[in-house]
Design an enzyme around this catalytic site. Structure first.
Site, PDB file in Angstrom:
ATOM      1  N   TRP A  96      16.842   3.350   4.128  1.00 27.49           N
ATOM      2  CA  TRP A  96      17.764   2.525   3.371  1.00 27.49           C
ATOM      3  C   TRP A  96      17.899   1.219   4.060  1.00 27.49           C
ATOM      4  O   TRP A  96      17.956   0.051   3.708  1.00 27.49           O
ATOM      5  CB  TRP A  96      19.010   3.091   3.412  1.00 27.49           C
ATOM      6  CG  TRP A  96      20.109   2.329   2.722  1.00 27.49           C
ATOM      7  CD1 TRP A  96      20.114   2.093   1.190  1.00 27.49           C
ATOM      8  CD2 TRP A  96      20.976   1.336   3.315  1.00 27.49           C
ATOM      9  NE1 TRP A  96      21.411   1.209   1.147  1.00 27.49           N
ATOM     10  CE2 TRP A  96      21.662   0.724   2.430  1.00 27.49           C
ATOM     11  CE3 TRP A  96      21.223   1.114   4.580  1.00 27.49           C
ATOM     12  CZ2 TRP A  96      22.897  -0.306   2.458  1.00 27.49           C
ATOM     13  CZ3 TRP A  96      22.278   0.375   4.871  1.00 27.49           C
ATOM     14  CH2 TRP A  96      22.902  -0.423   3.755  1.00 27.49           C
ATOM     15  N   GLY A 101      10.813   6.864  19.639  1.00 26.39           N
ATOM     16  CA  GLY A 101      11.352   7.569  20.610  1.00 26.39           C
ATOM     17  C   GLY A 101      12.999   7.065  20.949  1.00 26.39           C
ATOM     18  O   GLY A 101      13.561   6.802  20.138  1.00 26.39           O
ATOM     19  N   TRP A 155      16.351   7.544  23.629  1.00 26.76           N
ATOM     20  CA  TRP A 155      17.321   8.731  24.542  1.00 26.76           C
ATOM     21  C   TRP A 155      17.882   9.860  23.429  1.00 26.76           C
ATOM     22  O   TRP A 155      17.565  10.839  23.786  1.00 26.76           O
ATOM     23  CB  TRP A 155      18.500   8.237  24.811  1.00 26.76           C
ATOM     24  CG  TRP A 155      19.362   9.239  25.513  1.00 26.76           C
ATOM     25  CD1 TRP A 155      20.575   9.708  24.999  1.00 26.76           C
ATOM     26  CD2 TRP A 155      19.347   9.770  26.866  1.00 26.76           C
ATOM     27  NE1 TRP A 155      21.043  10.476  25.955  1.00 26.76           N
ATOM     28  CE2 TRP A 155      20.320  10.730  27.005  1.00 26.76           C
ATOM     29  CE3 TRP A 155      18.206   9.554  27.800  1.00 26.76           C
ATOM     30  CZ2 TRP A 155      20.565  11.374  27.992  1.00 26.76           C
ATOM     31  CZ3 TRP A 155      18.423  10.238  29.225  1.00 26.76           C
ATOM     32  CH2 TRP A 155      19.364  11.362  29.298  1.00 26.76           C
ATOM     33  N   ASN A 156      18.073   9.391  22.266  1.00 24.49           N
ATOM     34  CA  ASN A 156      18.628  10.472  20.992  1.00 24.49           C
ATOM     35  C   ASN A 156      17.182  11.271  20.667  1.00 24.49           C
ATOM     36  O   ASN A 156      17.659  12.481  20.276  1.00 24.49           O
ATOM     37  CB  ASN A 156      19.120   9.573  19.997  1.00 24.49           C
ATOM     38  CG  ASN A 156      20.475   9.052  20.188  1.00 24.49           C
ATOM     39  OD1 ASN A 156      21.156   9.523  21.380  1.00 24.49           O
ATOM     40  ND2 ASN A 156      20.905   8.267  19.483  1.00 24.49           N
ATOM     41  N   GLU A 210      11.711   9.818  26.689  1.00 25.09           N
ATOM     42  CA  GLU A 210      12.552  10.030  27.540  1.00 25.09           C
ATOM     43  C   GLU A 210      13.155  11.570  27.808  1.00 25.09           C
ATOM     44  O   GLU A 210      13.894  11.996  27.056  1.00 25.09           O
ATOM     45  CB  GLU A 210      14.019   9.222  27.284  1.00 25.09           C
ATOM     46  CG  GLU A 210      13.642   7.695  27.249  1.00 25.09           C
ATOM     47  CD  GLU A 210      14.884   6.967  26.985  1.00 25.09           C
ATOM     48  OE1 GLU A 210      15.952   7.226  27.390  1.00 25.09           O
ATOM     49  OE2 GLU A 210      14.794   5.651  26.426  1.00 25.09           O
ATOM     50  N   TYR A 211      12.557  12.098  28.997  1.00 20.36           N
ATOM     51  CA  TYR A 211      11.247  11.751  29.747  1.00 20.36           C
ATOM     52  C   TYR A 211      10.179  12.901  29.855  1.00 20.36           C
ATOM     53  O   TYR A 211      10.770  14.095  29.464  1.00 20.36           O
ATOM     54  CB  TYR A 211      11.773  11.300  30.898  1.00 20.36           C
ATOM     55  CG  TYR A 211      12.999  10.154  31.097  1.00 20.36           C
ATOM     56  CD1 TYR A 211      12.597   8.884  30.863  1.00 20.36           C
ATOM     57  CD2 TYR A 211      14.455  10.690  31.148  1.00 20.36           C
ATOM     58  CE1 TYR A 211      13.457   7.812  30.698  1.00 20.36           C
ATOM     59  CE2 TYR A 211      15.175   9.635  31.193  1.00 20.36           C
ATOM     60  CZ  TYR A 211      14.918   8.294  31.078  1.00 20.36           C
ATOM     61  OH  TYR A 211      15.724   7.260  30.748  1.00 20.36           O
ATOM     62  N   MET A 222      13.455   0.220  32.604  1.00 26.41           N
ATOM     63  CA  MET A 222      14.955   0.194  31.863  1.00 26.41           C
ATOM     64  C   MET A 222      15.915  -0.072  33.220  1.00 26.41           C
ATOM     65  O   MET A 222      16.339   1.049  33.729  1.00 26.41           O
ATOM     66  CB  MET A 222      15.114   1.317  30.983  1.00 26.41           C
ATOM     67  CG  MET A 222      14.435   1.258  29.785  1.00 26.41           C
ATOM     68  SD  MET A 222      14.756   2.751  28.914  1.00 26.41           S
ATOM     69  CE  MET A 222      13.874   4.120  29.712  1.00 26.41           C
ATOM     70  N   TYR A 275      18.833  -0.176  34.202  1.00 28.55           N
ATOM     71  CA  TYR A 275      20.272  -0.085  33.687  1.00 28.55           C
ATOM     72  C   TYR A 275      20.455   1.536  33.479  1.00 28.55           C
ATOM     73  O   TYR A 275      19.693   2.364  33.606  1.00 28.55           O
ATOM     74  CB  TYR A 275      20.577  -0.599  32.365  1.00 28.55           C
ATOM     75  CG  TYR A 275      19.598  -0.728  31.305  1.00 28.55           C
ATOM     76  CD1 TYR A 275      19.340   0.328  30.386  1.00 28.55           C
ATOM     77  CD2 TYR A 275      18.713  -1.802  31.018  1.00 28.55           C
ATOM     78  CE1 TYR A 275      18.645   0.484  29.567  1.00 28.55           C
ATOM     79  CE2 TYR A 275      17.716  -2.056  30.038  1.00 28.55           C
ATOM     80  CZ  TYR A 275      17.610  -0.551  29.233  1.00 28.55           C
ATOM     81  OH  TYR A 275      16.591  -0.638  28.322  1.00 28.55           O
ATOM     82  N   TRP A 305      18.525  -5.196  26.713  1.00 31.89           N
ATOM     83  CA  TRP A 305      19.075  -4.001  25.741  1.00 31.89           C
ATOM     84  C   TRP A 305      20.593  -4.395  25.659  1.00 31.89           C
ATOM     85  O   TRP A 305      21.267  -4.062  26.982  1.00 31.89           O
ATOM     86  CB  TRP A 305      18.920  -2.733  26.675  1.00 31.89           C
ATOM     87  CG  TRP A 305      19.362  -1.670  25.536  1.00 31.89           C
ATOM     88  CD1 TRP A 305      20.670  -0.837  25.749  1.00 31.89           C
ATOM     89  CD2 TRP A 305      18.614  -0.866  24.436  1.00 31.89           C
ATOM     90  NE1 TRP A 305      20.597  -0.170  24.706  1.00 31.89           N
ATOM     91  CE2 TRP A 305      19.705   0.086  24.040  1.00 31.89           C
ATOM     92  CE3 TRP A 305      17.329  -1.437  23.764  1.00 31.89           C
ATOM     93  CZ2 TRP A 305      19.266   0.888  22.853  1.00 31.89           C
ATOM     94  CZ3 TRP A 305      17.157  -0.394  22.823  1.00 31.89           C
ATOM     95  CH2 TRP A 305      17.958   0.228  22.312  1.00 31.89           C
TER      96      TRP A 305
END
Length: 481
Positions: free
Chosen positions: A40, A73, A75-76, A116-117, A181, A183, A337
């Site tokens: 959507w 991909g 984290w989720n 990840e990962y 990354m 952080y 990010w």
């Protein structure tokens, strides 16, 4: 509105679209076929509605140097499906072919792989080798195009994950860009406060925490063979937040067993975007919140009494230092990010995207002149110094009649030292207050150290009454304004 990485370089800009608060712009199931996560938003009618992919790629009409990369991909997404796909040659090929189809269909310049990962979070021990195989096969297919499609990856900053997940020498050959990354070193998964992205090791860090800082991450990747010209440093435009167990214990490493309350935009417990932070602090008319600049940190944090929130975040000064580290190390650039957590509507600063533009300004400066030294400790007083003992930094006092000589790096007789820019005081007693160099700032003594504080709402510090007041009531002849 799109979440996205933004890779900043002096001549090129590369952006990677991510769907709003949900994860990456594409994902796959165990049958390894790349799919659009949010049709959507991403696609045009009749398959979608908002045409985000095509509008995103159309930004190249405004900047001829822009390269747009689709990301998969995050984290989720986790590791399970990646692990299943990468272990099977047929599934790998199906995934690669479908990714290329989606990239070409919308005119992207390449793909960013964000697993990840490997070997973790549901993966298996073979993931490290299978990840290399997957990226090498992507490289082979991408090189068939003229010009070749770009291939980038988002890699972890943590030493333990790096060791478990990545064959750096081999991956470095296949990737065009590796986004490290820089952080999420600390967050509400810890039961104590710490900074989201510390540039240097905090002096009280111990155990694995001594590796959880940007400077160590950069040096470690370089030591493993990642070419600096392929490495992009990730810089956050958000903070990680806790709810303090005790509001009276509000420094670094304070006990905090619950995440901070979510903000109005990200709506994620334990996280506040730069825009959410600057709005909260700028609208704090009751002095509920206190911003702290710990002398042993390059980044600020704040805490508020009303909800006991504590957040370690980056401001324009701290992201500038991180970008300067990237420039002085010869890295390819910086990645942010995320774009939509910066102050993009200029509600708190005089320019939109203040954080990103601060990073860009840092990258535009030539190398040298400000090389980071995490082992040096800079004191703002003339009679105090930091002394390193067994890897720990301890505040020490110079002997009576002597002051710290920053040139000779010793305690020297007062008449032999230029003390015109020194503050002749010590923080031997907590809750003492002293004027700072800038009229709208002051030092607050606690935990044996001076902490630079900011007066709110355009007020100036008045040392005579030990509070912030209207500038007309303050003698400004001894401060910068």
């Amino acid at each position: 509105m799109q979440n996205s990485h933004s890779f900043l370089h002096s001549t090129k800009y590369i952006a990677l679209p991510y769907s709003l608060y949900k994860g990456p712009g594409a994902f796959f199931k165990t049958f390894a076929c790349t799919q659009v996560l949010d049709p959507w938003n991403e696609l045009c009618p009749p398959l979608g509605g908002k045409c985000a992919y095509d509008r995103f790629v159309a930004l190249k009409q405004k900047n001829a140097n822009l390269k747009t990369i689709l990301a998969v991909g995050g984290w989720n997404e986790g590791s399970d499906d990646f692990s299943v796909m990468a272990s099977d040659p047929n599934k790998r090929q199906t995934f690669i072919n479908s990714a290329i189809t989606l990239v070409n269909e919308h005119g992207f310049d390449g793909l960013d792989v964000d697993w990840e990962y490997p070997g973790l979070r549901g993966g298996n021990p073979d993931d490290k080798a299978n990840f290399v195989t997957l990226i090498q096969e992507f490289r082979e297919e991408f090189d068939k195009y003229r010009p070749p499609l770009l291939l980038s990856g988002a890699l972890s900053p943590g030493k333990d994950t790096i060791d478990e997940a990545y064959d750096l020498p081999t991956l470095s050959q296949a990737f065009d860009i590796i986004n490290v990354m820089g952080y999420d070193y600390h967050g509400a998964w810890d039961n104590f406060t710490h900074h989201n992205a510390p540039l240097c090791r905090y002096y009280l860090d111990s155990g694995e925490d001594i590796y959880y800082n940007v400077a160590y991450t950069v040096d470690y990747y370089l030591s493993l063979g990642l070419p600096p010209e392929k490495m992009v440093l990730g810089i956050p435009a958000y903070g990680r937040c806790w709810t303090l167990d005790d509001i009276n214990d509000h420094g670094m490493l304070a006990p905090a067993h619950n995440p901070g309350n979510p903000g109005p935009y990200i709506r994620l417990s334990g996280t506040l975007g730069t825009n959410e932070i600057c709005e909260r602090l700028s609208e704090d008319s009751t002095n509920d919140c206190t911003v702290v600049h710990d002398p042993a940190l390059h980044e600020p944090y704040f805490y508020c009494k009303s909800d006991k929130i504590w957040c370690g975040y980056d401001d324009a000064d701290s992201v500038y230092l991180k970008a300067r580290l990237a420039k002085n190390k010869g890295l390819a650039g910086a990645m942010v990010w995320t774009i939509d957590t910066d102050d993009f509507q200029s509600l708190c600063y005089s320019e939109p995207f203040h954080i990103i533009k601060s990073i860009k300004r840092a990258l535009s400066e030539p190398t040298g002149g400000d090389v980071l030294d995490c082992d040096s400790w800079i004191t703002s007083t003339a009679t105090e110094l930091w002394e390193c003992r067994d890897g720990q930094a301890i505040v020490m006092l110079c002997a009576g009649g002597t002051v710290w000589d920053d040139v000779l790096q010793i305690c020297n007789w007062e008449e032999n030292v230029d003390i015109s820019n020194c503050n002749m005081w010590t923080c031997q007693v907590d809750n003492e207050y002293y004027a700072a160099e800038d009229c709208d700032k002051y030092y607050w003594c606690y935990q044996g150290s001076p902490h630079l504080e900011q007066c709110p709402n355009g007020l100036f510090w008045n040392q005579n009454v030990l509070q912030c007041e209207d500038p007309s009531l303050v003698d400004t002849s001894f401060c910068n304004h």
